[in-house]
Design a protein around this motif. Structure first.
Motif, PDB file in Angstrom:
ATOM      1  N   ARG A 287       0.640  -1.127   0.025  1.00 26.90           N
ATOM      2  CA  ARG A 287       0.100   0.147  -0.071  1.00 26.90           C
ATOM      3  C   ARG A 287       0.817   1.203   0.001  1.00 26.90           C
ATOM      4  N   ASN A 288       1.884   1.069   0.719  1.00 26.36           N
ATOM      5  CA  ASN A 288       2.776   2.385   0.872  1.00 26.36           C
ATOM      6  C   ASN A 288       3.525   2.460  -0.497  1.00 26.36           C
ATOM      7  N   GLU A 289       4.009   1.327  -1.107  1.00 31.07           N
ATOM      8  CA  GLU A 289       4.651   1.471  -2.506  1.00 31.07           C
ATOM      9  C   GLU A 289       3.687   2.067  -3.642  1.00 31.07           C
ATOM     10  N   GLY A 291       0.566   3.345  -3.216  1.00 31.48           N
ATOM     11  CA  GLY A 291      -0.111   4.760  -2.856  1.00 31.48           C
ATOM     12  C   GLY A 291       0.530   5.712  -1.979  1.00 31.48           C
ATOM     13  N   GLY A 292       1.633   5.421  -1.475  1.00 34.29           N
ATOM     14  CA  GLY A 292       2.185   6.383  -0.585  1.00 34.29           C
ATOM     15  C   GLY A 292       1.368   6.351   0.922  1.00 34.29           C
ATOM     16  N   HIS A 293       0.715   5.240   0.870  1.00 32.21           N
ATOM     17  CA  HIS A 293      -0.273   5.245   2.278  1.00 32.21           C
ATOM     18  C   HIS A 293       0.738   5.007   3.580  1.00 32.21           C
ATOM     19  N   GLY A 294       0.431   5.641   4.563  1.00 36.94           N
ATOM     20  CA  GLY A 294       1.480   5.386   5.702  1.00 36.94           C
ATOM     21  C   GLY A 294       1.256   4.174   6.336  1.00 36.94           C
TER      22      GLY A 294
END
Ligand SMILES: O=C(CO)[C@H](O)[C@H](O)COP(=O)(O)O
Length: 299
Positions: A287-289, A291-294
């Motif tokens: 998710r981080n990769e 969408g940049g989600h924390g």
């Protein structure tokens, strides 16, 4: 009637008490001396070994095993075979896998010994006061001891289900249902707990136990648990399992049948054994990769 009971754990011990109350004569054996002694004080005949237990019985000899499923059952059967004769009856009242019961039925049949695989439900109270028995195996053997089941079962609480294995198969499916029902009740209370409302969970379980569509013994037990500890703060949410749910899901896969509720209930139990998971890290990382989600950093 007179019979032997091997295995005096919570279920075996209480079953013997139930049998004694119904005037049956019970010869008891367990590797631990304490329950033997306690039951002797209630009128049972204690035996120091399986051989002594069998020698105290009259033909046709009836031996009920209430021991943990698996190798112990085979060990007891191997000990019993040379001590028993044609027409004697062996009962496995534990939570054995039905395929093992099928094989054990065959093995004992070769010696002329009747085998009954009996799924026992109702918990320790049921064992003591009147339980539920799902019986498979030799019909002649069942007919010979049906009066025992009439006595120790709750009203209409026993069923001769058919050939070898059918009793334990029924108990396995029963336990799969039990998993799903408990998980569903638990999820409902989790939603209440996460809401803005301030419920007494004991009161909720009580009202749901009276006249509602979801009233059940499990709901009664939910009420009991919240009465003892209103938020269950004294116990952790680790959900152990002893195999029957896994066998039910394996059976569903073998039958290519869909049993999503039971399967998810089983997986929720497994999930509860882990505080953090590698797969959780992977999903969080992805998710981080993309969408940049924390992500929550580990300590
Ligand atoms: O047979 C039972 C109830 O019907 C036993 O309590 C059994 O242990 C329940 O299964 P699990 O331990 O996997 O929850």
């Amino acid at each position: 009637m007179k019979l032997g009971m091997i295995g005096l754990g919570k279920m075996g011990f209480n079953l013997v008490g139930n049998m004694l109350r119904h005037q049956h004569e019970v010869v008891v054996y367990d590797v631990n001396a304490e329950p033997r002694q306690q039951l002797a004080e209630q009128g049972a005949v204690p035996a120091d070994s399986i051989a002594e237990l069998v020698s105290n019985l009259q033909s046709p000899k009836v031996v009920w095993m209430m021991v943990p499923a698996g190798e112990i059952v085979d060990g007891v059967i191997d000990t019993l075979i040379p001590l028993l004769s044609e027409g004697d009856i062996v009962i496995d009242g534990g939570n054995s896998h039905y395929k093992q019961s099928l094989a054990r039925g065959e093995k004992l049949r070769a010696h002329g010994i009747h085998f009954l695989d009996v799924g026992t439900s109702g918990g320790t109270d049921g064992a003591a006061q009147g339980g539920c028995f799902m019986i498979g195996g030799n019909q002649e053997g069942f007919a010979a001891i049906e009066p025992l089941f009439e006595d120790i079962a709750v009203d209409q609480g026993y069923l001769y289900a058919g050939k070898s294995g059918s009793g334990h198969f029924l108990k396995m499916i029963h336990n799969g249902i039990e998993y799903g029902m408990m998980q569903s009740i638990a999820e409902g209370f989790e939603l209440l707990d996460k809401s803005d409302f301030d419920y007494s969970y004991e009161d909720v379980a009580r009202v749901w136990s009276h006249g509602s569509v979801i009233r059940s013994w499990l709901m009664d037990l939910t009420q009991n648990a919240f009465a003892k500890d209103p938020k269950l703060e004294g116990i952790s949410g680790v959900m152990q399992s002893s195999g029957e749910g896994k066998w039910t899901v394996e059976t569903a896969l073998d039958l290519q049948a869909s049993a999503p509720v039971i399967a998810m209930s089983l997986f929720m139990r497994y999930r509860s054994l882990e505080s953090d998971t590698f797969h959780g890290k992977i999903v969080a990382a992805l998710r981080n990769e993309f969408g940049g989600h924390g992500v929550v950093k580990s300590n």
